[in-house]
Design an enzyme around this catalytic site. Structure first.
Site, PDB file in Angstrom:
ATOM      1  N   ASP A 200      23.399  39.314 -42.274  1.00 29.29           N
ATOM      2  CA  ASP A 200      22.434  40.438 -42.233  1.00 29.29           C
ATOM      3  C   ASP A 200      23.241  41.647 -42.992  1.00 29.29           C
ATOM      4  O   ASP A 200      24.401  42.002 -42.577  1.00 29.29           O
ATOM      5  CB  ASP A 200      22.175  40.914 -40.961  1.00 29.29           C
ATOM      6  CG  ASP A 200      20.989  41.951 -41.015  1.00 29.29           C
ATOM      7  OD1 ASP A 200      19.933  41.493 -41.682  1.00 29.29           O
ATOM      8  OD2 ASP A 200      21.211  42.781 -40.358  1.00 29.29           O
ATOM      9  N   GLU A 259      37.758  25.741 -41.517  1.00 29.46           N
ATOM     10  CA  GLU A 259      38.849  25.042 -40.398  1.00 29.46           C
ATOM     11  C   GLU A 259      37.670  23.860 -39.877  1.00 29.46           C
ATOM     12  O   GLU A 259      38.175  22.915 -39.197  1.00 29.46           O
ATOM     13  CB  GLU A 259      38.891  26.052 -39.372  1.00 29.46           C
ATOM     14  CG  GLU A 259      40.122  27.001 -39.706  1.00 29.46           C
ATOM     15  CD  GLU A 259      39.983  27.985 -38.542  1.00 29.46           C
ATOM     16  OE1 GLU A 259      39.627  27.552 -37.298  1.00 29.46           O
ATOM     17  OE2 GLU A 259      40.776  29.009 -39.015  1.00 29.46           O
TER      18      GLU A 259
HETATM   19  C1  NOJ Z   1      18.039  42.605 -42.813  1.00 28.78           C
HETATM   20  C2  NOJ Z   1      17.056  42.187 -42.002  1.00 28.78           C
HETATM   21  O1  NOJ Z   1      16.517  41.153 -42.915  1.00 28.78           O
HETATM   22  C3  NOJ Z   1      16.037  43.048 -41.646  1.00 28.78           C
HETATM   23  O2  NOJ Z   1      14.786  42.368 -41.027  1.00 28.78           O
HETATM   24  C4  NOJ Z   1      16.558  44.260 -40.401  1.00 28.78           C
HETATM   25  O3  NOJ Z   1      15.546  45.068 -40.371  1.00 28.78           O
HETATM   26  C5  NOJ Z   1      17.818  44.826 -41.164  1.00 28.78           C
HETATM   27  N1  NOJ Z   1      18.714  43.839 -41.829  1.00 28.78           N
HETATM   28  C6  NOJ Z   1      18.591  45.471 -40.292  1.00 28.78           C
HETATM   29  O4  NOJ Z   1      19.373  44.473 -39.535  1.00 28.78           O
END
Ligand code: NOJ
Length: 544
Positions: A200, A259
């Site tokens: 993310d 790993e």
């Molecule tokens: C990207 C994620 O896909 C989204 O849904 C989220 O709100 C933001 N990152 C923050 O984590």
């Protein structure tokens, strides 16, 4: 290599778990529901699934506010359920990717609670980005992605940084404990058979020392329309996006993934619009793949699509990484609705103009044939195989995305692409779960879009996806590799050959164009398949 480097050509199906299938009747999707519908993903012909965060969370940002990275949110199930799911997916030949959220934790995470309790200047605050303000103002001018300032002040006067919601405090990735703890989390899930992670906001972990103002450059659009063509703005350094030092983190993660046997893999969610900058995440000792958001945001126009594809191929080839292609996900308006705008422009939202959903669906069907014919891998977002549109008219009282509140009720946010899937029946909840509820309301007219309604209908979008994915597997020319563009079919046509003996032709114009002579139409986005003239907003696969 094929087996070890499966990710070079994989089609990965995104399971937005909250909205995939509900096993217990509470209206929220869960692991039991997912297990009961795994065959849908296997039958579709995907190679793997990526599951959005399923960890314990207050759900302020739909699970992207994680309070424990090594457990499962009780509303989604248990760790044992997760282990069963992983095993059952593997039994079906499906690999499993989870979603790791390293930029921020939930404000309910034990570390953040400890930091709040420990007070200003305490070591517990050093895991996050606590700062003194400028008098009564925040420490700098950074803005939250969801709207408003990226800083919140706590009772003792300190401010903490949150690039997203205040309930998502940013971690300080210069802190060794933060790095060590995430390494442990990766191992925790890899040891349980998980095949990889989607990362993310992979480009946001490192902040410029001193946290300087963003200033004038604020958030410049990366591409702008100039006389009907997309032009890229030059890349400029930014204090919290895409800092060079972030790559150290991914070199460590790659070594950790290596790993394992077989090695585990990563996909970066990095909204880095400059292809050369994105490719840095994909150097041989870093991440395996990255979402290609340039492709997702390119308007439905042959010339723009071709330019995006060429740039993508060039930059990925430079680092030896396979490109990926993606049309939708849980953060953008569904592409049927984006393509439904005649004057559709670059971007991830839907414009204000009226939608022609029939047009959007024709383009979406053509777009998936394009996507699956391109070299590399692809990501599918649950529901696109049903041709689902964005739900643009959710009642405001149903909206749950924090964007709605944070934007002062000017941006409705992302709930419209997150509506629970229709599986069967003619009325909500369309077989979503055993109970009547769904966490977001489903439209009354989704009966014909359900999996059951489309199954077996050769004209349906679901059967188009199933056929396309089956043929993709069976066609040696597809998947990883290269292509050669053709210039013989006119300016509104995007066409390319792939060896041996495969051609993809996409007509983004409104006039029919002659199909190239000499081949056989293997698959078409239209029903029936064209024999000599390809209509506008349609695509075909041709084989020799
Ligand atoms: C990207 C994620 O896909 C989204 O849904 C989220 O709100 C933001 N990152 C923050 O984590």
């Amino acid at each position: 290599m094929a087996q070890r480097e499966w990710w070079r050509s994989a089609v990965i199906y995104q399971v937005y778990i909250r909205s995939f299938a509900d096993g217990d009747g509470d209206g929220l999707g869960d692991i039991t529901g997912l297990r009961s519908r795994l065959d849908h993903i296997a039958d579709l012909g995907a190679d793997a699934l990526w599951i959005n965060p399923w960890y314990p969370s207050p759900m302020v940002d739909a699970g992207y506010d994680v309070s424990d990275y090594r457990a499962v949110e009780p509303r989604f199930g248990t760790l044992a359920d997760a282990e069963h799911l992983i095993a059952e997916a593997h039994d079906r030949g499906l690999r499993v990717l989870l979603d790791i959220v390293p930029n921020h934790t939930s404000s309910e995470h034990p570390w953040f609670r400890e930091a709040l309790a420990a007070g200003p200047g305490s070591p517990a605050r050093d895991r996050y980005l606590f700062r003194r303000g400028r008098d009564d103002l925040p420490p700098n001018d950074w803005r939250s992605v969801f709207g408003g300032p990226a800083w919140t002040r706590v009772a003792d006067g300190d401010w903490y940084l949150h690039l997203f919601d205040p309930a998502q405090p940013d971690l300080d990735w210069e802190h060794p404990e933060v790095r060590a703890d995430f390494a442990d989390t990766l191992r925790f899930w890899f040891d349980r058979g998980v095949d990889g992670f989607r990362i993310d906001v992979a480009h946001s972990l490192i902040k410029e020392p001193g946290l300087p103002d963003v200033g004038e450059q604020r958030y410049p659009p990366s591409r702008v329309e100039v006389e009907g063509q997309l032009v890229r703005a030059p890349w400029t350094a930014h204090p919290h996006w895409d800092r060079d030092e972030v790559h150290e983190v991914y070199r460590e993660w790659r070594a950790l993934a290596e790993e394992y046997d077989p090695p585990r893999i990563f996909v970066a969610e990095a909204w880095v619009d400059e292809p050369e900058r994105l490719s840095r995440y994909l150097r041989p000792d870093e991440l395996h793949t990255a979402f290609n958001f340039d492709y997702l945001t390119t308007p439905w126009r042959a010339a723009d699509l071709r330019r995006t594809i060429e740039e993508t191929l060039e930059e990925h080839a430079a680092v030896g990484a396979p490109p990926t292609w993606v049309l939708s996900n849980h953060d953008v308006a569904r592409h049927v609705s984006r393509y439904a705008r005649l004057e559709q422009v670059a971007g991830r939202g839907v414009g204000g103009s009226a939608a022609d959903l029939a047009l959007g669906l024709r383009r979406a069907r053509a777009a998936v044939l394009l996507t699956l014919a391109l070299p590399g891998g692809a990501y599918l977002y649950q529901g696109e195989e049903l041709g689902l549109p964005e739900v643009e008219d959710l009642p405001v009282e149903a909206l749950q995305d924090p964007t709605w509140q944070r934007s002062g009720h000017t941006d409705r946010g992302r709930d419209g692409c997150r509506v629970p899937l229709p599986w069967s029946g003619v009325a909500p909840p369309y077989g979503f779960g055993p109970g009547p509820a769904t966490w977001l309301p489903q439209p009354a007219d989704w009966g014909p879009l359900s999996v059951a309604a489309q199954t077996g209908d050769p004209a349906s979008t679901l059967e188009l996806y199933r056929t396309a994915l089956g043929l993709r597997r069976a066609t040696g020319a597809l998947g990883d590799g290269s292509l050669r563009f053709r210039d013989d079919l006119g300016p509104d046509v995007l066409a390319f050959d792939r060896a041996p003996g495969f051609t993809c032709v996409v007509n983004t114009g409104t006039e029919p164009v002659p199909l190239p002579a000499g081949g056989r139409v293997l698959l078409a986005s239209t029903v029936p398949a064209p024999t000599d003239l390809l209509p506008g907003d349609a695509a075909v696969w041709i084989v020799e």
